[in-house]
Scaffold this active site. Structure first.
Site, PDB file in Angstrom:
ATOM      1  N   PRO A   8      -0.126   1.316  -0.982  1.00 14.48           N
ATOM      2  CA  PRO A   8       0.443   0.168  -1.689  1.00 14.48           C
ATOM      3  C   PRO A   8       1.033  -0.780  -0.654  1.00 14.48           C
ATOM      4  O   PRO A   8       1.742  -0.339   0.251  1.00 14.48           O
ATOM      5  CB  PRO A   8       1.540   0.786  -2.566  1.00 14.48           C
ATOM      6  N   CYS A  95      10.593   2.228   1.178  1.00 10.07           N
ATOM      7  CA  CYS A  95      10.644   0.828   1.615  1.00 10.07           C
ATOM      8  C   CYS A  95      11.919   0.569   2.428  1.00 10.07           C
ATOM      9  O   CYS A  95      13.014   0.871   1.971  1.00 10.07           O
ATOM     10  CB  CYS A  95      10.583  -0.117   0.404  1.00 10.07           C
ATOM     11  N   LYS A 134       6.653   8.563  -2.620  1.00 14.12           N
ATOM     12  CA  LYS A 134       6.300   8.140  -1.258  1.00 14.12           C
ATOM     13  C   LYS A 134       7.594   7.871  -0.501  1.00 14.12           C
ATOM     14  O   LYS A 134       8.443   7.108  -0.978  1.00 14.12           O
ATOM     15  CB  LYS A 134       5.426   6.891  -1.318  1.00 14.12           C
ATOM     16  N   ASP A 197       0.207   4.750  11.169  1.00 12.81           N
ATOM     17  CA  ASP A 197      -0.552   4.501  12.403  1.00 12.81           C
ATOM     18  C   ASP A 197      -1.992   4.975  12.359  1.00 12.81           C
ATOM     19  O   ASP A 197      -2.542   5.373  13.393  1.00 12.81           O
ATOM     20  CB  ASP A 197       0.146   5.159  13.609  1.00 12.81           C
TER      21      ASP A 197
HETATM   22  C1  LIG Z   1       2.666  -5.838   4.352  1.00 14.22           C
HETATM   23  C2  LIG Z   1       3.113  -4.466   3.948  1.00 14.22           C
HETATM   24  C3  LIG Z   1       3.556  -4.251   2.646  1.00 14.22           C
HETATM   25  C4  LIG Z   1       3.975  -2.960   2.245  1.00 14.22           C
HETATM   26  N1  LIG Z   1       4.337  -2.769   0.943  1.00 14.22           N
HETATM   27  C5  LIG Z   1       4.583  -1.484   0.510  1.00 14.22           C
HETATM   28  C6  LIG Z   1       4.791  -1.213  -0.878  1.00 14.22           C
HETATM   29  O1  LIG Z   1       4.730  -2.095  -1.751  1.00 14.22           O
HETATM   30  N2  LIG Z   1       5.034   0.082  -1.225  1.00 14.22           N
HETATM   31  C7  LIG Z   1       5.078   1.099  -0.302  1.00 14.22           C
HETATM   32  O2  LIG Z   1       5.290   2.242  -0.663  1.00 14.22           O
HETATM   33  N3  LIG Z   1       4.889   0.856   1.008  1.00 14.22           N
HETATM   34  C8  LIG Z   1       4.623  -0.405   1.413  1.00 14.22           C
HETATM   35  N4  LIG Z   1       4.342  -0.623   2.742  1.00 14.22           N
HETATM   36  C9  LIG Z   1       4.313   0.521   3.671  1.00 14.22           C
HETATM   37  C10 LIG Z   1       2.902   1.105   3.779  1.00 14.22           C
HETATM   38  O3  LIG Z   1       2.441   1.577   2.538  1.00 14.22           O
HETATM   39  C11 LIG Z   1       2.866   2.264   4.809  1.00 14.22           C
HETATM   40  O4  LIG Z   1       3.709   3.289   4.375  1.00 14.22           O
HETATM   41  C12 LIG Z   1       3.311   1.829   6.205  1.00 14.22           C
HETATM   42  O5  LIG Z   1       2.803   0.545   6.532  1.00 14.22           O
HETATM   43  C13 LIG Z   1       2.851   2.825   7.267  1.00 14.22           C
HETATM   44  O6  LIG Z   1       1.443   2.938   7.271  1.00 14.22           O
HETATM   45  P1  LIG Z   1       0.526   2.219   8.405  1.00 14.22           P
HETATM   46  O7  LIG Z   1       1.002   2.701   9.716  1.00 14.22           O
HETATM   47  O8  LIG Z   1      -0.876   2.663   8.033  1.00 14.22           O
HETATM   48  O9  LIG Z   1       0.735   0.757   8.251  1.00 14.22           O
HETATM   49  C14 LIG Z   1       3.970  -1.885   3.169  1.00 14.22           C
HETATM   50  C15 LIG Z   1       3.530  -2.130   4.474  1.00 14.22           C
HETATM   51  C16 LIG Z   1       3.091  -3.381   4.875  1.00 14.22           C
HETATM   52  C17 LIG Z   1       2.602  -3.596   6.282  1.00 14.22           C
END
Ligand SMILES: Cc1cc2nc3c(=O)[nH]c(=O)nc-3n(C[C@H](O)[C@H](O)[C@H](O)COP(=O)(O)O)c2cc1C
Length: 317
Positions: A8, A95, A134, A197
């Site tokens: 998300p 968050c 989460k 990551d």
């Molecule tokens: C632009 C953006 C918006 C995000 N919005 C949400 C969200 O609405 N809900 C949520 O649980 N995590 C949100 N996250 C966190 C991601 O779901 C994820 O947990 C975090 O980016 C780590 O994963 P990654 O290293 O693959 O980016 C958001 C991350 C980004 C970059």
């Protein structure tokens, strides 16, 4: 169980982006986070987050909340309208944004496991679908409680958890801690989805093999790169790496996403939002800096069409 999840992402994972991510192999998708309070007060903007991509059979609806009654009401209202399209309800307890945590929502709940437990139990009491949670590694380095928090979630009735292996105080800095995800996996018997990551298929495989988690979730690695899902699936299935998407295909998929977004939200709003996606798609392409400059000026689907035609001609794509 599904293996590869699109995270998300508020402001990013709308129905148009989810559509192309599913086409490229994402097994499971979530809405952007939805405010339980916003739904309660009938916010049109909040309502608009609950939408479906045409190729999305079911979806995870993610809520953020600190009031168990508001969460219950939110779930009941979504369930009453979209029951057959909902696979699960997820609660955001990760968050890091101050405007969320200052209301006791998001990752602030990791400092208040008692309220977190009440929220999960409240959700489970009204939901006809599984409830998942989460969260992160912990609040900060001195408060790393993901394993205890996962046990609490399981005991409160959660059907699965997703763990982003960073603390709240890290936001997105440093690197993901795979050991904490492994510890969570050892601590519960419900499925654990590892997150953080994953920027390549190899990262996804490493997450699975190092932590023993049941599925992987990709967020930033999918920005302008929904192709990461097919690359991950290919590596899982064949043990070798698949070729990266060529620039021509990237541009075609960007255009498709933009057209879908325009259909869903209207051209004015959609094209403003598509600018950042376009800049992400352009990353790594010839002349990327100039293309990003052009991306911020996109106002219409026609503008994008002209830009793509220009890029294709300039680089003989
Ligand atoms: C632009 C953006 C918006 C995000 N919005 C949400 C969200 O609405 N809900 C949520 O649980 N995590 C949100 N996250 C966190 C991601 O779901 C994820 O947990 C975090 O980016 C780590 O994963 P990654 O290293 O693959 O980016 C958001 C991350 C980004 C970059």
């Amino acid at each position: 169980m599904d293996k590869v999840y699109l995270a998300p992402m508020a402001g990013v994972s709308d129905a148009a982006f989810r559509h192309v991510a599913i086409e490229q192999g994402a097994d499971f998708t979530y809405t952007e986070m939805v405010s339980a309070k916003g739904l309660k007060y009938g916010s049109a903007k909040t309502e608009s987050l609950i939408s479906f991509a045409e190729n999305e059979k079911t979806i995870g609806v993610q809520f953020f909340a600190s009031d168990p009654d508001a969460l219950k009401a939110g779930i009941e209202s979504v369930q009453a309208r979209y029951d057959d399209r909902i696979a699960l309800f997820d609660i955001n307890m990760g968050c890091p944004a101050p405007k969320i945590t200052s209301n006791g929502e998001g990752c602030a709940l990791m400092r208040n496991p008692e309220l977190a437990s009440r929220l999960i139990k409240a959700a489970v009491s009204v939901s006809k679908k599984p409830v998942t949670v989460k969260f992160r590694k912990g609040w900060d380095d001195r408060n790393v409680n993901a394993a205890d928090f996962a046990r609490m979630a399981e005991q409160s009735g959660a059907s699965a958890v997703t763990v982003h292996g960073r603390t709240r105080s890290q936001f997105y800095s440093g690197s993901v801690d795979l050991d904490i995800i492994a510890e969570v996996k050892r601590s519960v018997s419900i499925p654990v989805i590892g997150n953080g990551d994953i920027f390549s298929a190899r990262d996804a495989l490493n997450m699975l093999e190092t932590t023993g988690c049941d599925g992987v979730m990709v967020a930033r690695g999918a920005l302008g790169n929904p192709f990461i899902f097919r690359e991950i699936k290919y590596l899982f299935e064949h043990g070798t790496e698949r070729e990266k998407a060529a620039p021509r295909e990237k541009l075609d998929v960007l255009f498709k996403q933009a057209a879908l977004a325009c259909g869903e939200k209207g051209e004015r709003i959609a094209m403003r939002q598509i600018r950042k996606h376009a800049a992400w798609y352009f990353k790594g392409m010839d002349g990327a800096a100039k293309l990003r400059e052009a991306a911020v000026k996109l106002n219409t689907l026609d503008d994008l069409h002209m830009l793509i035609t220009h890029i294709s001609a300039s680089f003989a794509l």
